[in-house]
Scaffold this motif. Sequence first.
Motif, mmCIF file in Angstrom:
data_model
loop_
_atom_site.group_PDB
_atom_site.id
_atom_site.type_symbol
_atom_site.label_atom_id
_atom_site.label_comp_id
_atom_site.label_asym_id
_atom_site.label_seq_id
_atom_site.Cartn_x
_atom_site.Cartn_y
_atom_site.Cartn_z
ATOM 1 N N PRO A 166 25.018 -18.834 -28.190
ATOM 2 C CA PRO A 166 22.982 -19.879 -29.391
ATOM 3 C C PRO A 166 23.028 -19.984 -30.276
ATOM 4 C CG PRO A 166 23.590 -18.008 -27.565
ATOM 5 C CD PRO A 166 24.890 -17.469 -28.532
ATOM 6 N N ALA A 167 23.346 -19.893 -31.704
ATOM 7 C CA ALA A 167 23.140 -20.094 -32.629
ATOM 8 C C ALA A 167 23.441 -21.414 -33.374
ATOM 9 C CB ALA A 167 23.969 -19.219 -33.168
ATOM 10 N N LEU A 168 24.896 -21.627 -32.936
ATOM 11 C CA LEU A 168 25.620 -23.173 -32.760
ATOM 12 C C LEU A 168 24.303 -23.800 -32.179
ATOM 13 C CD1 LEU A 168 29.473 -22.647 -32.545
ATOM 14 C CD2 LEU A 168 28.133 -22.461 -34.533
ATOM 15 N N ALA A 169 23.797 -23.541 -31.021
ATOM 16 C CA ALA A 169 23.480 -24.729 -30.192
ATOM 17 C C ALA A 169 21.915 -24.663 -31.046
ATOM 18 C CB ALA A 169 23.216 -24.182 -28.820
ATOM 19 N N ALA A 170 21.501 -23.813 -31.741
ATOM 20 C CA ALA A 170 20.337 -24.017 -32.712
ATOM 21 C C ALA A 170 20.826 -24.631 -33.591
ATOM 22 C CB ALA A 170 19.806 -22.865 -33.300
ATOM 23 N N VAL A 171 22.249 -24.433 -34.600
ATOM 24 C CA VAL A 171 22.567 -25.952 -35.112
ATOM 25 C C VAL A 171 22.689 -27.167 -34.747
ATOM 26 C CG1 VAL A 171 24.042 -26.324 -36.625
ATOM 27 C CG2 VAL A 171 22.692 -23.677 -36.977
ATOM 28 N N SER A 172 22.663 -27.056 -33.828
ATOM 29 C CA SER A 172 22.730 -28.350 -33.105
ATOM 30 C C SER A 172 21.956 -29.327 -33.280
ATOM 31 C CB SER A 172 23.559 -28.541 -31.851
ATOM 32 O OG SER A 172 23.741 -29.780 -31.249
ATOM 33 N N ARG A 173 19.891 -28.656 -32.397
ATOM 34 C CA ARG A 173 18.863 -29.567 -32.319
ATOM 35 C C ARG A 173 19.229 -29.120 -33.831
ATOM 36 N NH1 ARG A 173 19.445 -25.436 -28.480
ATOM 37 N NH2 ARG A 173 18.218 -23.779 -30.010
ATOM 38 N N ALA A 174 19.140 -28.530 -35.335
ATOM 39 C CA ALA A 174 18.378 -28.697 -36.359
ATOM 40 C C ALA A 174 19.194 -29.941 -37.609
ATOM 41 C CB ALA A 174 18.279 -27.513 -36.850
ATOM 42 N N VAL A 175 20.716 -29.857 -36.639
ATOM 43 C CA VAL A 175 21.309 -31.000 -38.092
ATOM 44 C C VAL A 175 21.282 -32.252 -37.068
ATOM 45 C CG1 VAL A 175 23.812 -31.395 -39.631
ATOM 46 C CG2 VAL A 175 22.939 -29.092 -38.509
ATOM 47 N N THR A 176 20.806 -33.632 -37.475
ATOM 48 C CA THR A 176 20.844 -34.175 -37.029
ATOM 49 C C THR A 176 21.848 -35.385 -37.681
ATOM 50 O OG1 THR A 176 19.266 -35.068 -38.645
ATOM 51 C CG2 THR A 176 18.263 -34.554 -36.601
ATOM 52 N N ASP A 177 22.606 -35.133 -38.716
ATOM 53 C CA ASP A 177 23.629 -35.609 -39.431
ATOM 54 C C ASP A 177 24.883 -35.763 -39.124
ATOM 55 O OD1 ASP A 177 22.708 -33.709 -40.440
ATOM 56 O OD2 ASP A 177 23.621 -35.054 -42.854
ATOM 57 N N ALA A 178 24.993 -34.744 -38.220
ATOM 58 C CA ALA A 178 26.468 -34.337 -38.052
ATOM 59 C C ALA A 178 27.631 -35.526 -37.622
ATOM 60 C CB ALA A 178 26.726 -32.804 -37.199
ATOM 61 N N ASP A 179 28.750 -35.950 -38.356
ATOM 62 C CA ASP A 179 29.704 -37.124 -38.223
ATOM 63 C C ASP A 179 29.189 -37.870 -38.293
ATOM 64 O OD1 ASP A 179 30.886 -34.727 -37.059
ATOM 65 O OD2 ASP A 179 30.211 -35.365 -34.639
ATOM 66 N N GLY A 180 28.738 -38.231 -39.428
ATOM 67 C CA GLY A 180 28.086 -39.252 -40.087
ATOM 68 C C GLY A 180 28.484 -39.538 -41.136
ATOM 69 N N GLY A 181 27.880 -39.845 -42.462
ATOM 70 C CA GLY A 181 28.662 -40.286 -43.634
ATOM 71 C C GLY A 181 28.509 -39.577 -44.691
ATOM 72 N N THR A 182 29.327 -39.574 -46.100
ATOM 73 C CA THR A 182 28.930 -38.715 -46.739
ATOM 74 C C THR A 182 27.979 -39.206 -47.876
ATOM 75 O OG1 THR A 182 31.305 -38.314 -46.068
ATOM 76 C CG2 THR A 182 30.554 -37.418 -47.950
ATOM 77 N N ALA A 183 27.253 -38.444 -48.411
ATOM 78 C CA ALA A 183 26.568 -38.387 -49.627
ATOM 79 C C ALA A 183 26.427 -37.007 -50.494
ATOM 80 C CB ALA A 183 25.076 -38.682 -49.204
ATOM 81 N N ILE A 184 27.431 -36.486 -51.109
ATOM 82 C CA ILE A 184 27.581 -35.130 -51.500
ATOM 83 C C ILE A 184 27.088 -34.694 -52.922
ATOM 84 C CG2 ILE A 184 28.961 -33.307 -52.529
ATOM 85 C CD1 ILE A 184 31.709 -34.711 -51.039
ATOM 86 N N GLY A 185 26.565 -35.922 -53.711
ATOM 87 C CA GLY A 185 25.752 -36.160 -55.306
ATOM 88 C C GLY A 185 24.574 -36.488 -54.942
ATOM 89 N N GLU A 186 23.976 -37.200 -53.795
ATOM 90 C CA GLU A 186 23.223 -37.096 -53.434
ATOM 91 C C GLU A 186 22.249 -35.557 -52.875
ATOM 92 O OE1 GLU A 186 18.742 -38.810 -52.878
ATOM 93 O OE2 GLU A 186 20.614 -38.816 -54.287
ATOM 94 N N ALA A 187 23.074 -35.059 -51.455
ATOM 95 C CA ALA A 187 23.073 -33.816 -50.841
ATOM 96 C C ALA A 187 22.685 -32.758 -52.020
ATOM 97 C CB ALA A 187 24.082 -33.634 -50.072
ATOM 98 N N LEU A 188 23.293 -32.312 -53.517
ATOM 99 C CA LEU A 188 23.668 -31.609 -54.100
ATOM 100 C C LEU A 188 22.438 -31.895 -55.012
ATOM 101 C CD1 LEU A 188 26.975 -31.100 -54.754
ATOM 102 C CD2 LEU A 188 25.571 -30.330 -53.623
ATOM 103 N N ARG A 189 22.625 -33.217 -55.365
ATOM 104 C CA ARG A 189 20.700 -33.580 -56.542
ATOM 105 C C ARG A 189 19.384 -33.085 -55.558
ATOM 106 N NH1 ARG A 189 17.126 -36.860 -57.148
ATOM 107 N NH2 ARG A 189 18.275 -37.861 -55.063
ATOM 108 N N ARG A 190 19.695 -33.274 -54.030
ATOM 109 C CA ARG A 190 18.103 -32.757 -53.696
ATOM 110 C C ARG A 190 18.451 -31.621 -53.369
ATOM 111 N NH1 ARG A 190 18.784 -36.366 -48.550
ATOM 112 N NH2 ARG A 190 17.862 -38.811 -49.249
ATOM 113 N N PHE A 191 19.520 -30.700 -53.352
ATOM 114 C CA PHE A 191 18.903 -29.093 -53.533
ATOM 115 C C PHE A 191 18.551 -29.041 -54.526
ATOM 116 C CE2 PHE A 191 21.287 -25.378 -54.595
ATOM 117 C CZ PHE A 191 20.046 -24.351 -53.692
#
Length: 353
Positions: A197-222
């Motif tokens: 059930p936890a992974l099912a909740a993650v599946s609903r929350a994460v909408t960019d899985a299996d997509g592109g990569t923007a590591i620097g941008e994501a860390l900058r937003r964090f």
Amino acid sequence: MLSDIAGLAAFDRVFDAWFVHGLVTEVVTPPPDDVDGQVTSSGENGAISTMEERPGGGVEASAAATTGGRTFGRSDARQRDLMRSLLVAWPASLPVIPSRRRRPARSGRTLDMRRVWRQARRDGGELTRLRWRTRPPRARRLLLLLDVSGSLKRHTPDLLRLAYTARQAAPARTEVFTFGTQLTRITGALSGAGVDPALAAVSRAVTDADGGTAIGEALRRFLANPRYLALARGALIVVISDGLERGDPTDMVRATDRLSRLGHRLVWWSPLACSPTYRPVTRGMAGLLPHLDHLGGVQDLATGLSEVERIPAVVAGPRRAAWRLFTREREHDRHRRRASPPVAPGRPAVAER
């Protein structure tokens, strides 16, 4: 073989010219208002075939963004056994720090004067017994930053199960984020009872899985969010990513440098590092290495358990030791190649007894 979906038409022409013996077929280009992202092309017999654009094929980093959830499947018996071992390994491996609140103790360096005077009033004003206070240890905060881009699509389900065990083992001290082309906090989704059930909740929350990569941008937003920034201060930070950044890795290197200065230790786990021949020589990983305390290999729950058990040794070691370790291994390999005698061509090498 393609770095961009836009080159698919040229690829089809070259493929037909080589494998169909010069029979070059016409490629039909989809209309601009096609919302399904499909490309149609005619095959050898003139039949129309449909290929769906799937960014993030699990081979290399992609720049395409996706919108939609992904199911991660159910956990089997072997995975559940490893997760039970991880639930025991996480609390034993996390670094500790003295708590701010003091508790009564049998011995220590600080007198509990309130309890001492209370006991003295019972004994007629005589100090017959001393009472002590101490600061009991508590686990440091654990911050997990998990890459869910297409280049890690084969490992994402097990990596999320690894994050689930960390959240369940230390629920009050663990924060989990995912990043691909977006940054998503999934701490609440992993707090549910039961891994599936936890992974099912993650599946609903994460909408960019299996997509592109923007590591620097994501860390900058964090780092730009003050609430998230407070979670990294003094924490054990674990980044699970292959480090395959698109374009210039300068933002990723700068963000990693700041994370290293904010946290207690910065650990980077990469599925590529599970191979004994892996060397972090790409521009991105070579720039990250001087800021890392440890570079390990994690691609499933078994390798994750090994790296979790290695955390106490990393915490006890010096800061930013990943670069020194890599340099030492590279020098060792160079000396070993120099010491090994060359093998004559055409003659097999003879193993030493």
